[in-house]
Design an enzyme around this catalytic site. Structure first.
Site, PDB file in Angstrom:
ATOM      1  CG  ASN A  73       8.642  38.804   3.925  1.00  0.00           C
ATOM      2  OD1 ASN A  73       8.636  37.721   4.464  1.00  0.00           O
ATOM      3  ND2 ASN A  73       9.729  39.262   3.336  1.00  0.00           N
ATOM      4  CB  ALA A 128      13.297  23.171  -9.159  1.00  0.00           C
ATOM      5  CE  LYS A 133      11.887  36.413   5.780  1.00  0.00           C
ATOM      6  NZ  LYS A 133      11.627  35.229   4.973  1.00  0.00           N
ATOM      7  N   GLY A 169      14.578  26.057  -3.020  1.00  0.00           N
ATOM      8  CA  GLY A 169      14.667  24.607  -3.187  1.00  0.00           C
ATOM      9  C   GLY A 169      16.052  24.220  -3.689  1.00  0.00           C
ATOM     10  CD  GLU A 219       5.963  33.963  -1.677  1.00  0.00           C
ATOM     11  OE1 GLU A 219       5.903  32.744  -1.440  1.00  0.00           O
ATOM     12  OE2 GLU A 219       6.836  34.711  -1.209  1.00  0.00           O
ATOM     13  CG  ASN A 250       8.594  34.386   2.081  1.00  0.00           C
ATOM     14  OD1 ASN A 250       9.345  34.244   3.046  1.00  0.00           O
ATOM     15  ND2 ASN A 250       8.978  34.892   0.927  1.00  0.00           N
TER      16      ASN A 250
HETATM   17  O1  KPL Z   1      12.626  38.370   2.706  1.00  0.00           O
HETATM   18  C1  KPL Z   1      12.775  39.260   1.915  1.00  0.00           C
HETATM   19  C2  KPL Z   1      12.293  39.039   0.545  1.00  0.00           C
HETATM   20  O2  KPL Z   1      12.860  39.567  -0.402  1.00  0.00           O
HETATM   21  O3  KPL Z   1      11.313  38.307   0.409  1.00  0.00           O
HETATM   22  C3  KPL Z   1      13.368  40.578   2.356  1.00  0.00           C
HETATM   23  C4  KPL Z   1      13.667  40.527   3.830  1.00  0.00           C
HETATM   24  C5  KPL Z   1      12.406  41.674   2.072  1.00  0.00           C
HETATM   25  C6  KPL Z   1      14.697  40.833   1.721  1.00  0.00           C
HETATM   26  O4  KPL Z   1      14.611  41.234   0.414  1.00  0.00           O
END
Ligand code: KPL
Length: 303
Positions: free
Chosen positions: A194, A12, A190, A16, A272, A105
């Site tokens: 990140n 949540a 991605k 989510g 993360e 992520n």
């Molecule tokens: O995906 C993002 C995040 O904050 O985790 C970015 C692309 C860096 C945007 O803030």
């Protein structure tokens, strides 16, 4: 995919809640968190309008008692480091062939869950932006800060029909979604973004756009020089415009953002780091490459 079967959103946090809020207009959903909550989800849409949505918000245990209808799909929306625990808990409540959609992520849990779960496992990569804000009444509201696109696919290319069904369901709920036949590539790209942005902004407590300033610009460029070759060494195609263009374009587009890892640090939550930097460190070890900038970044990033 029958529109009548409920989808469970497990986790949540901001994503989510965002998916629960959007999907609730098109199908039955249940938002599953760590504790029972009133069956109302406060959602602020991208134009700033507040909605109080009628969404069941419960725990796995209370859901089993209140509504034993099996879910058509479970969206795992936990942070990467909580996914295994969530999956273990879920296993006790659903058939092992229930389809999963992973929203995490990084590229840590996706291959593991794909191997481990008996049923279909789809992975998503999304550019939707959301965060949770305290509301004046003491509750919380998920703010849909920026609309984006959600790409869906599976790592084994085994479930194209399911991926299309999920995309149709998201589209019916007013979200932009597309099937991606190479979701692994999408997730690695991605991850590159990140890895170049999140740990630096989290450590220095700055917004994404401040990476354009000295001394950060140089640090980002040094990271890109290490990240690009590492990911290509995993057999992943580089972005059409190159790694540097991809990453700097996201920094421009999200200049005002507080990245998710910075939000975690500010809220005192675990970050993360492992999901984002772990796969790159593993790749460096496998490829026997030296990555001094990534090593220093990993050491300096709060876990
Ligand atoms: O995906 C993002 C995040 O904050 O985790 C970015 C692309 C860096 C945007 O803030």
């Amino acid at each position: 995919m029958p529109a009548s079967s409920p989808w469970w959103l497990l986790g949540a946090g901001a994503m989510g809640r965002l998916f629960a809020a959007r999907l609730s207009v098109a199908r039955p959903v249940c938002l599953i968190g760590r504790r029972d909550a009133p069956n109302v989800l406060h959602y602020r849409d991208p134009s700033g309008v507040d909605h109080a949505l009628d969404v069941p918000c419960c725990t796995l245990t209370s859901l089993a008692v209140s509504d034993p209808t099996p879910p058509g799909l479970v969206v795992l929306a936990t942070k990467s480091h909580d996914t295994q625990t969530a999956l273990d808990a879920l296993s006790a409540h659903v058939d092992a062939r229930t389809p999963l959609l992973l929203l995490q992520n990084g590229f840590r849990v996706q291959p593991i869950v794909t191997r481990q779960w008996l049923g279909p496992v789809l992975c998503a990569s999304t550019t939707e932006g959301a965060y949770v804000e305290s509301a004046p009444d003491g509750g919380t509201c998920v703010v849909h800060a920026g609309t984006g696109v959600t790409w869906i696919g599976d790592l084994d290319h085994a479930w194209p029909d399911l991926a299309h069904g999920v995309v149709e369901a998201l589209t019916a709920a007013g979200m932009r979604a597309q099937v991606d036949d190479d979701i692994a590539q999408r997730l690695w790209h991605k991850l590159a973004v990140n890895a170049a942005i999140n740990p630096l902004v989290a450590r220095h407590r700055i917004r994404n756009g401040q990476l354009r300033d000295r001394p950060f610009r140089r640090m980002v460029d040094a990271l890109i020089d290490e990240i690009g070759p590492l990911i290509e060494g995993q057999g992943v195609e580089p972005p059409a415009a190159g790694w540097s263009a991809l990453i700097w374009q996201v920094i421009e587009a999200t200049a005002d953002n507080r990245a998710s890892m910075l939000q975690d640090v500010l809220a005192g939550r675990p970050t993360e780091r492992e999901a984002i930097l772990g796969p790159l460190r593993d790749a460096a070890r496998r490829q026997q490459r030296s990555t001094p900038s990534l090593d220093a970044l990993y050491r300096d990033t709060p876990s």
